[in-house]
Enzyme design. Structure first.
Site, PDB file in Angstrom:
ATOM      1  N   TRP A  32       0.862  -1.189   0.000  1.00  0.00           N
ATOM      2  CA  TRP A  32       0.000   0.000   0.000  1.00  0.00           C
ATOM      3  C   TRP A  32       0.888   1.225   0.000  1.00  0.00           C
ATOM      4  O   TRP A  32       1.910   1.258   0.715  1.00  0.00           O
ATOM      5  CB  TRP A  32      -0.858  -0.036   1.259  1.00  0.00           C
ATOM      6  CG  TRP A  32      -1.795   1.121   1.464  1.00  0.00           C
ATOM      7  CD1 TRP A  32      -3.116   1.165   1.110  1.00  0.00           C
ATOM      8  CD2 TRP A  32      -1.531   2.370   2.101  1.00  0.00           C
ATOM      9  NE1 TRP A  32      -3.677   2.359   1.480  1.00  0.00           N
ATOM     10  CE2 TRP A  32      -2.713   3.130   2.090  1.00  0.00           C
ATOM     11  CE3 TRP A  32      -0.390   2.944   2.660  1.00  0.00           C
ATOM     12  CZ2 TRP A  32      -2.804   4.412   2.621  1.00  0.00           C
ATOM     13  CZ3 TRP A  32      -0.454   4.221   3.191  1.00  0.00           C
ATOM     14  CH2 TRP A  32      -1.659   4.946   3.172  1.00  0.00           C
ATOM     15  N   SER A  98       4.846  -5.623   2.582  1.00  0.00           N
ATOM     16  CA  SER A  98       4.042  -4.748   3.435  1.00  0.00           C
ATOM     17  C   SER A  98       2.644  -5.338   3.614  1.00  0.00           C
ATOM     18  O   SER A  98       2.502  -6.439   4.110  1.00  0.00           O
ATOM     19  CB  SER A  98       4.009  -3.336   2.850  1.00  0.00           C
ATOM     20  OG  SER A  98       3.536  -2.397   3.782  1.00  0.00           O
ATOM     21  N   MET A  99       1.565  -4.633   3.174  1.00  0.00           N
ATOM     22  CA  MET A  99       0.247  -5.217   3.360  1.00  0.00           C
ATOM     23  C   MET A  99       0.069  -6.481   2.530  1.00  0.00           C
ATOM     24  O   MET A  99      -0.783  -7.316   2.821  1.00  0.00           O
ATOM     25  CB  MET A  99      -0.867  -4.205   3.086  1.00  0.00           C
ATOM     26  CG  MET A  99      -1.223  -3.935   1.653  1.00  0.00           C
ATOM     27  SD  MET A  99      -2.799  -3.007   1.498  1.00  0.00           S
ATOM     28  CE  MET A  99      -4.016  -4.257   1.940  1.00  0.00           C
ATOM     29  N   ASP A 227      13.048   0.581   9.570  1.00  0.00           N
ATOM     30  CA  ASP A 227      11.716   0.738   8.979  1.00  0.00           C
ATOM     31  C   ASP A 227      10.851   1.570   9.921  1.00  0.00           C
ATOM     32  O   ASP A 227      10.512   1.129  11.017  1.00  0.00           O
ATOM     33  CB  ASP A 227      11.084  -0.641   8.757  1.00  0.00           C
ATOM     34  CG  ASP A 227       9.801  -0.603   7.954  1.00  0.00           C
ATOM     35  OD1 ASP A 227       9.125   0.451   7.956  1.00  0.00           O
ATOM     36  OD2 ASP A 227       9.471  -1.625   7.326  1.00  0.00           O
ATOM     37  N   HIS A 256      11.489   1.089   4.925  1.00  0.00           N
ATOM     38  CA  HIS A 256      10.378   0.211   4.552  1.00  0.00           C
ATOM     39  C   HIS A 256      10.529  -0.312   3.116  1.00  0.00           C
ATOM     40  O   HIS A 256      10.369  -1.508   2.868  1.00  0.00           O
ATOM     41  CB  HIS A 256       9.065   0.983   4.701  1.00  0.00           C
ATOM     42  CG  HIS A 256       7.844   0.135   4.574  1.00  0.00           C
ATOM     43  ND1 HIS A 256       7.594  -0.936   5.398  1.00  0.00           N
ATOM     44  CD2 HIS A 256       6.797   0.205   3.709  1.00  0.00           C
ATOM     45  CE1 HIS A 256       6.446  -1.503   5.054  1.00  0.00           C
ATOM     46  NE2 HIS A 256       5.949  -0.835   4.036  1.00  0.00           N
TER      47      HIS A 256
END
Length: 278
Positions: A32, A98-99, A227, A256
């Site tokens: 995202w 990530s997501m 991150d 990240h």
């Protein structure tokens, strides 16, 4: 352009995908608020190593349909399953960033490992982000509430600021060019506002701990120790403890977006894992 149509939801939804290379399939699930475009540095590297690289846009993002509903992890996992079934992919490695790590976890518990050889979690939201009485190491809910408020108020401004945190950009730190920041903002703005907002709830409030318990395939976890979006203590280090036999790679000083800022390291480790060297 190639699309997969998902018919299991109330509103049929088409998902854009791209692929390159031949061999055992590697399916990339983006983070995202981007799209499959974020995987450009991995697609070629994986194909050059003798694998079939496939990346798709999540519903509501990129070139996929932007429906009004369906921004929850059960639906996301079913969308991923539709991609695998439509393309008849087997012996697959799932790579979730990530997501996207949430899709990997929910898919494994919801659809099983019949088609799956291994999984990779990169800067992932798993096992559970939201801080609470039963999750004291999580992230405070006010963080996500503020994100949604700023997205509603002025989405481009928020995404521009978030992009700098995403890449670890600061006064003295410039891991990517301004061109990369600008192009990522363009990609993020291609997503629907509804999908962008709803996904904040999805990745922050979904508890993947029971999903994680179902993972019994080789697992690689990669996370940066700098991150600022998803702190490593709240995610990767806990995840590694909860998946027996998993391998955790911590990148010193990585933000990240390590698949871009540390792409050479990430690609080397990913290919080694695919080849069975990790």
């Amino acid at each position: 352009m190639p699309f997969v149509t998902v018919k299991s939801t109330a509103q049929p939804t088409t998902l854009f995908y791209e692929e390159v290379g031949e061999g055992r399939p590697v399916v990339f699930i983006h983070g995202w608020p981007l799209s499959s475009a974020m995987w450009e540095y991995q697609m070629g590297a994986v194909a050059d190593a003798g694998f079939r690289a496939i990346a798709y846009d999540r519903r509501g993002f990129g070139r996929s349909d932007h429906p009004a509903a369906g921004y929850d992890y059960d639906t996301f996992a079913d969308d991923l399953n539709a991609v695998l079934e439509t393309l008849d992919l087997r012996d697959v490695t799932l790579v979730g960033f990530s997501m996207g790590g949430g899709e990997v976890a929910r898919f494994m518990s919801r659809h099983g490992a019949d088609r799956i050889a291994s999984v990779v979690f990169a800067s992932a939201v798993t096992p559970y982000l939201l801080k609470g009485d039963n999750n004291p190491d999580g992230v405070d809910g006010d963080v996500f509430t503020e994100m949604k408020e700023k997205l509603r108020d002025e989405r481009p401004a928020f995404l521009e600021t978030f992009g700098k945190q995403f890449f670890g950009q600061g006064m003295l730190s410039h891991p990517v060019s301004q061109a990369t920041l600008d192009s990522s903002l363009v990609v993020a703005m291609q997503a629907s506002k509804k999908g962008t907002l709803d996904c904040v709830d999805a990745f922050s409030k979904t508890d993947f701990r029971q999903d994680i318990a179902s993972i019994r395939v080789p697992t690689l976890i990669i996370h940066g120790d700098d991150d600022k979006v998803i702190p490593i203590d709240a995610s990767a280090r806990r995840l590694a403890r909860e998946i027996p036999g998993s391998v955790l790679k911590e990148y010193d000083g990585a933000p990240h977006a390590l698949v871009i800022t540390h792409k050479d390291d990430f690609n080397r480790d990913l290919v080694s894992f695919l080849q069975g060297s990790i």
